[in-house]
Design a protein around this motif. Structure first.
Motif, short mmCIF file in Angstrom:
data_model
loop_
_atom_site.label_atom_id
_atom_site.label_comp_id
_atom_site.label_asym_id
_atom_site.label_seq_id
_atom_site.Cartn_x
_atom_site.Cartn_y
_atom_site.Cartn_z
N GLY A 57 0.79 -1.23 0.00
CA GLY A 57 0.00 0.00 0.00
C GLY A 57 0.82 1.28 0.00
O GLY A 57 0.43 2.28 -0.60
N LEU A 58 1.97 1.26 0.66
CA LEU A 58 2.80 2.46 0.73
C LEU A 58 3.62 2.68 -0.54
O LEU A 58 4.19 3.75 -0.73
N GLY A 59 3.69 1.67 -1.38
CA GLY A 59 4.41 1.81 -2.64
C GLY A 59 5.83 1.30 -2.52
O GLY A 59 6.61 1.79 -1.72
N LEU A 60 6.16 0.33 -3.35
CA LEU A 60 7.44 -0.35 -3.25
C LEU A 60 8.63 0.57 -3.48
O LEU A 60 9.73 0.29 -3.02
N ILE A 69 10.14 8.81 3.70
CA ILE A 69 9.19 9.89 3.43
C ILE A 69 9.95 11.07 2.84
O ILE A 69 11.06 11.38 3.29
N ASP A 70 9.35 11.71 1.84
CA ASP A 70 10.00 12.87 1.21
C ASP A 70 9.77 14.16 1.99
O ASP A 70 10.61 15.03 2.04
N GLU A 71 8.57 14.30 2.58
CA GLU A 71 8.24 15.54 3.29
C GLU A 71 7.51 15.21 4.58
O GLU A 71 6.38 14.78 4.53
N GLU A 122 5.59 15.70 12.42
CA GLU A 122 5.00 15.69 11.07
C GLU A 122 5.02 14.27 10.50
O GLU A 122 4.05 13.86 9.84
N ALA A 123 6.10 13.54 10.73
CA ALA A 123 6.21 12.18 10.21
C ALA A 123 5.14 11.27 10.80
O ALA A 123 4.55 10.46 10.07
N ILE A 124 4.86 11.41 12.09
CA ILE A 124 3.79 10.63 12.71
C ILE A 124 2.47 10.93 12.01
O ILE A 124 1.70 10.02 11.67
N LYS A 133 -1.51 8.30 6.01
CA LYS A 133 -1.32 7.39 4.88
C LYS A 133 -1.88 6.01 5.20
O LYS A 133 -2.60 5.41 4.41
N ILE A 134 -1.57 5.50 6.40
CA ILE A 134 -2.05 4.17 6.80
C ILE A 134 -3.57 4.18 6.92
O ILE A 134 -4.25 3.23 6.49
#
Length: 188
Positions: free
Chosen positions: A124-127, A144-146, A172-174, A180-181
């Motif tokens: 789901g997150l993209g390989l 993560i990019d951003e 922000e990452a959390i 996304k999840i």
């Protein structure tokens, strides 16, 4: 678990920052003059100077560069480096040209509050953004990019965030990972 509870579960594990005194140092001489300093050039090219309050290891290199690691906040890094500068200054080493501390990496952890299906997440997150080899490592590595960080996700719902330059980037990452999840329908 609410988004607020996830954000509140954030714990800083380690802050790594660098600084410098602006001149070359004689580490052999320093190792004799600084109480508790460890210098074994056969094993490591720097002198290790540990502070107790705050607890941190300060790696001092011949070039004058200093790396502080093991602190649990940016404030602790600054206090530990101040002790190093005070010690060097007391030995007659000029510290007027010292650099302000630059945070290189903040490692933190958090809890998403639910078990995660890492196999489904890997897809789901993209390989292109994920490394997941459960035979080699029990966590999923998500880039993560951003903000530009790396998040390790574990089946227990615990996560480790590394590569952040500011605590806000970890928060922000959390948010990014949770959103996304959740959008994939995989957040319990």
């Amino acid at each position: 678990m609410s988004q607020e509870a996830r954000l509140n579960s954030l714990e800083i594990q380690n802050v790594v920052a660098s600084s410098a005194v602006g001149q070359e140092l004689d580490l052999e001489s320093l190792s004799n003059d600084v109480d508790g300093a460890e210098f074994n050039p056969d094993n490591f090219p720097g002198l290790v100077y540990r502070t107790q309050d705050p607890r941190a290891a300060n790696l001092i290199f011949r070039s004058g560069k200093i790396v502080c690691t093991g602190a649990s906040s940016v404030d602790e890094v600054n206090r530990a480096l101040e002790q190093v500068f005070d010690e060097l200054g007391s030995l007659g080493i000029p510290i007027d040209d010292r650099e302000e501390a630059t945070v290189q990496n903040i490692v933190s952890s958090a809890d998403l509050g639910t078990n995660l299906n890492l196999n489904a997440l890997a897809i789901g997150l993209g390989l292109e953004n994920v490394e997941y080899e459960p035979e080699q490592f029990p966590g999923l590595v998500y880039r993560i990019d951003e903000p530009k960080v790396v998040v390790l996700l574990f089946g227990s719902g615990k996560i480790v965030i590394t590569g952040a330059k500011k605590v806000d980037y970890a928060r922000e990452a959390i948010q990014v990972v949770s959103d996304k999840i959740e959008s994939l329908g995989l957040l319990g």
